[in-house]
Design an enzyme around this catalytic site. Structure first.
Site, PDB file in Angstrom:
ATOM      1  N   ARG A 162       0.823  -1.419  -0.284  1.00 24.54           N
ATOM      2  CA  ARG A 162       0.249   0.484  -0.219  1.00 24.54           C
ATOM      3  C   ARG A 162       1.409   1.319  -0.279  1.00 24.54           C
ATOM      4  O   ARG A 162       1.828   1.083   0.545  1.00 24.54           O
ATOM      5  CB  ARG A 162      -1.154   0.071   1.215  1.00 24.54           C
ATOM      6  CG  ARG A 162      -1.735  -1.612   1.339  1.00 24.54           C
ATOM      7  CD  ARG A 162      -2.536  -1.251   2.731  1.00 24.54           C
ATOM      8  NE  ARG A 162      -3.602  -2.029   2.728  1.00 24.54           N
ATOM      9  CZ  ARG A 162      -3.438  -3.682   3.497  1.00 24.54           C
ATOM     10  NH1 ARG A 162      -1.209  -3.541   3.710  1.00 24.54           N
ATOM     11  NH2 ARG A 162      -3.929  -4.930   3.411  1.00 24.54           N
ATOM     12  N   LYS A 187      -1.688  -2.636   7.500  1.00 18.20           N
ATOM     13  CA  LYS A 187      -2.994  -2.343   8.644  1.00 18.20           C
ATOM     14  C   LYS A 187      -3.301  -3.178   9.921  1.00 18.20           C
ATOM     15  O   LYS A 187      -2.630  -3.872  10.282  1.00 18.20           O
ATOM     16  CB  LYS A 187      -4.263  -2.419   7.790  1.00 18.20           C
ATOM     17  CG  LYS A 187      -4.900  -1.870   6.843  1.00 18.20           C
ATOM     18  CD  LYS A 187      -5.967  -1.657   6.057  1.00 18.20           C
ATOM     19  CE  LYS A 187      -6.414  -1.098   5.137  1.00 18.20           C
ATOM     20  NZ  LYS A 187      -7.356  -1.431   4.116  1.00 18.20           N
ATOM     21  N   HIS A 259      -2.544   2.255  -5.907  1.00 15.92           N
ATOM     22  CA  HIS A 259      -2.620   0.963  -6.012  1.00 15.92           C
ATOM     23  C   HIS A 259      -3.522   0.357  -6.218  1.00 15.92           C
ATOM     24  O   HIS A 259      -2.906  -1.322  -6.437  1.00 15.92           O
ATOM     25  CB  HIS A 259      -4.145   1.531  -4.569  1.00 15.92           C
ATOM     26  CG  HIS A 259      -4.806   0.485  -3.693  1.00 15.92           C
ATOM     27  ND1 HIS A 259      -3.727   0.584  -2.487  1.00 15.92           N
ATOM     28  CD2 HIS A 259      -5.412  -0.489  -3.934  1.00 15.92           C
ATOM     29  CE1 HIS A 259      -4.175  -0.402  -2.231  1.00 15.92           C
ATOM     30  NE2 HIS A 259      -5.215  -0.913  -2.928  1.00 15.92           N
ATOM     31  N   ARG A 262      -0.367  -2.365  -6.315  1.00  9.52           N
ATOM     32  CA  ARG A 262      -1.065  -3.366  -6.143  1.00  9.52           C
ATOM     33  C   ARG A 262      -2.158  -4.382  -6.363  1.00  9.52           C
ATOM     34  O   ARG A 262      -1.799  -5.450  -6.187  1.00  9.52           O
ATOM     35  CB  ARG A 262      -1.367  -3.058  -4.885  1.00  9.52           C
ATOM     36  CG  ARG A 262      -1.878  -3.688  -3.666  1.00  9.52           C
ATOM     37  CD  ARG A 262      -2.132  -3.089  -2.380  1.00  9.52           C
ATOM     38  NE  ARG A 262      -2.800  -3.858  -1.425  1.00  9.52           N
ATOM     39  CZ  ARG A 262      -2.210  -4.945  -0.256  1.00  9.52           C
ATOM     40  NH1 ARG A 262      -1.345  -4.965  -0.515  1.00  9.52           N
ATOM     41  NH2 ARG A 262      -3.576  -5.023   0.632  1.00  9.52           N
ATOM     42  N   HIS A 285      -3.471  -9.798   3.590  1.00  4.69           N
ATOM     43  CA  HIS A 285      -4.279  -9.565   3.442  1.00  4.69           C
ATOM     44  C   HIS A 285      -5.337 -10.419   4.791  1.00  4.69           C
ATOM     45  O   HIS A 285      -4.491 -11.758   5.123  1.00  4.69           O
ATOM     46  CB  HIS A 285      -5.439 -10.388   2.319  1.00  4.69           C
ATOM     47  CG  HIS A 285      -5.578  -9.481   0.558  1.00  4.69           C
ATOM     48  ND1 HIS A 285      -5.672  -9.760  -0.407  1.00  4.69           N
ATOM     49  CD2 HIS A 285      -5.294  -8.235   1.058  1.00  4.69           C
ATOM     50  CE1 HIS A 285      -5.383  -8.996  -1.315  1.00  4.69           C
ATOM     51  NE2 HIS A 285      -5.690  -7.678  -0.261  1.00  4.69           N
ATOM     52  N   TYR A 294      -9.061 -11.000  -6.746  1.00  3.61           N
ATOM     53  CA  TYR A 294      -7.775 -10.513  -7.500  1.00  3.61           C
ATOM     54  C   TYR A 294      -8.260 -11.729  -8.648  1.00  3.61           C
ATOM     55  O   TYR A 294      -8.017 -11.405  -9.816  1.00  3.61           O
ATOM     56  CB  TYR A 294      -6.724 -10.444  -7.427  1.00  3.61           C
ATOM     57  CG  TYR A 294      -6.342  -9.506  -6.496  1.00  3.61           C
ATOM     58  CD1 TYR A 294      -6.650  -8.106  -7.526  1.00  3.61           C
ATOM     59  CD2 TYR A 294      -6.152  -9.391  -5.053  1.00  3.61           C
ATOM     60  CE1 TYR A 294      -6.225  -7.374  -6.825  1.00  3.61           C
ATOM     61  CE2 TYR A 294      -6.266  -8.165  -4.719  1.00  3.61           C
ATOM     62  CZ  TYR A 294      -6.415  -7.163  -5.326  1.00  3.61           C
ATOM     63  OH  TYR A 294      -6.088  -5.193  -4.346  1.00  3.61           O
TER      64      TYR A 294
END
Length: 334
Positions: A162, A187, A259, A262, A285, A294
């Site tokens: 990110r 995150k 992004h 990514r 993730h 994806y």
């Protein structure tokens, strides 16, 4: 706490005691909540025709919150995702208030019951390898700024990081010796290791040689030595994409952001046959469902799968169930 207007002290307690001390929220979370409350308080003050300094909890009704969310989405042109982030920041505060002052629970519950708005799930915008190459060819690597931009964009594509993860990176997080890798903090302050290509390592080394940084200093900085901002990167990237579109016309119809690199990393890993659980770990993730998105977006993989399916051959014989008139007659009675 002031009995006349407890709101200012509750707000300070929310940020300092709850977010920072008890929740140990990241700097990015605190800043996001801060920006939401800046916008919300100015919005309420404007509607109430009063100064922000004299706003009280009584002014912060569920109706005001709902109006602010409509304003954030429609008047300010925000996305539904941004609207939901604003609501999350407001909800968090009123959840905190409910634990501090039971007399305000009724008001808090009304606001906490405002629902998250569902948004249509669109396919992520990702770049083809040739489009990535066209963009990476735009920075002028003879200049320090161009060398930095080329290294940053190459790093984004290599790591799938990110943008804020990349901008927060310091030299101490990089292992330059083989096998090269980088430690990223994502995150929820979750750390993960991502492998680095030799070409990416070389670009980072050259950048550090030309612009030395201490081990605990940010790697990607501006001409004044200050850390780059995500908005600054988006601005520079837009210029590179516009230039690349001259030789790569499909870029003209794509909304390319940091992004997007990514997304490109994820889709290209899927296309290369990398196991989906490895890709989840690579991208950081939490849920495998996010990574599976994806796999659905990769048109080339779908096309290859279709090519492996034999075209049905028409037969001259009708199906047995069509020849069985008694069965058809029975179905007609249902």
């Amino acid at each position: 706490m002031s009995k006349a207007n407890p709101f200012p002290e509750l707000m300070r307690a929310f940020f300092y005691e709850w977010l920072v001390e008890q929740r140990n929220a990241s700097v990015n979370t605190v800043r996001s909540y801060r920006d939401t409350w800046r916008l919300f308080l100015r919005f309420v003050a404007d509607r109430a025709k009063k100064k922000v300094a004299i706003i009280s909890l009584a002014d912060l009704t569920a109706a005001q919150v709902a109006a602010f969310l409509r304003h954030a989405e429609h008047d300010r042109g925000g996305t539904i995702g941004t609207r939901n982030c604003r609501l999350a920041a407001i909800r968090s505060f009123f959840n905190f208030v409910a634990t501090k002052d039971p007399a305000l629970i009724a008001q808090c519950v009304e606001i906490l019951n405002i629902p998250i708005k569902r948004a249509p799930v669109s396919e992520p915008c990702y770049l083809d390898p040739l489009e990535v190459a066209a963009i990476l060819a735009q920075p002028d690597q003879s200049t320090l700024e161009g060398m930095r931009d080329h290294a940053l964009l190459s790093f984004l594509y290599n790591s799938g990081a990110r943008i804020q993860e990349a901008l927060d990176m310091c030299p101490e997080a990089i292992r330059f010796d083989s096998p090269s890798c980088v430690r990223l903090t994502g995150k929820g302050r979750k750390e993960r290791l991502c492998p680095l290509w030799p070409e990416t390592v070389m670009l980072l080394k050259k950048l550090l040689e030309r612009q030395p940084r201490a081990q605990d200093q940010r790697l990607f900085v501006n001409r004044y030595g200050e850390p780059l901002s995500a908005s600054g990167v988006r601005f520079k990237l837009a210029a590179y994409v516009k230039a690349a579109a001259a030789t790569m016309p499909p870029l003209q119809t794509k909304h390319v952001t940091p992004h997007s690199f990514r997304h490109a990393t994820a889709v290209h890993l899927v296309s290369a046959g990398v196991d989906i659980t490895v890709i989840r770990s690579w991208l950081g993730h939490v849920s495998l469902d996010t990574t599976n998105h994806y796999a659905k977006a990769n048109l080339d993989t779908k096309r290859k799968a279709l090519e492996q399916v034999a075209v049905p051959v028409a037969t001259a014989h009708s199906s047995s169930w069509k020849r069985d008139t008694s069965l058809l007659a029975w179905l007609d009675t249902l």
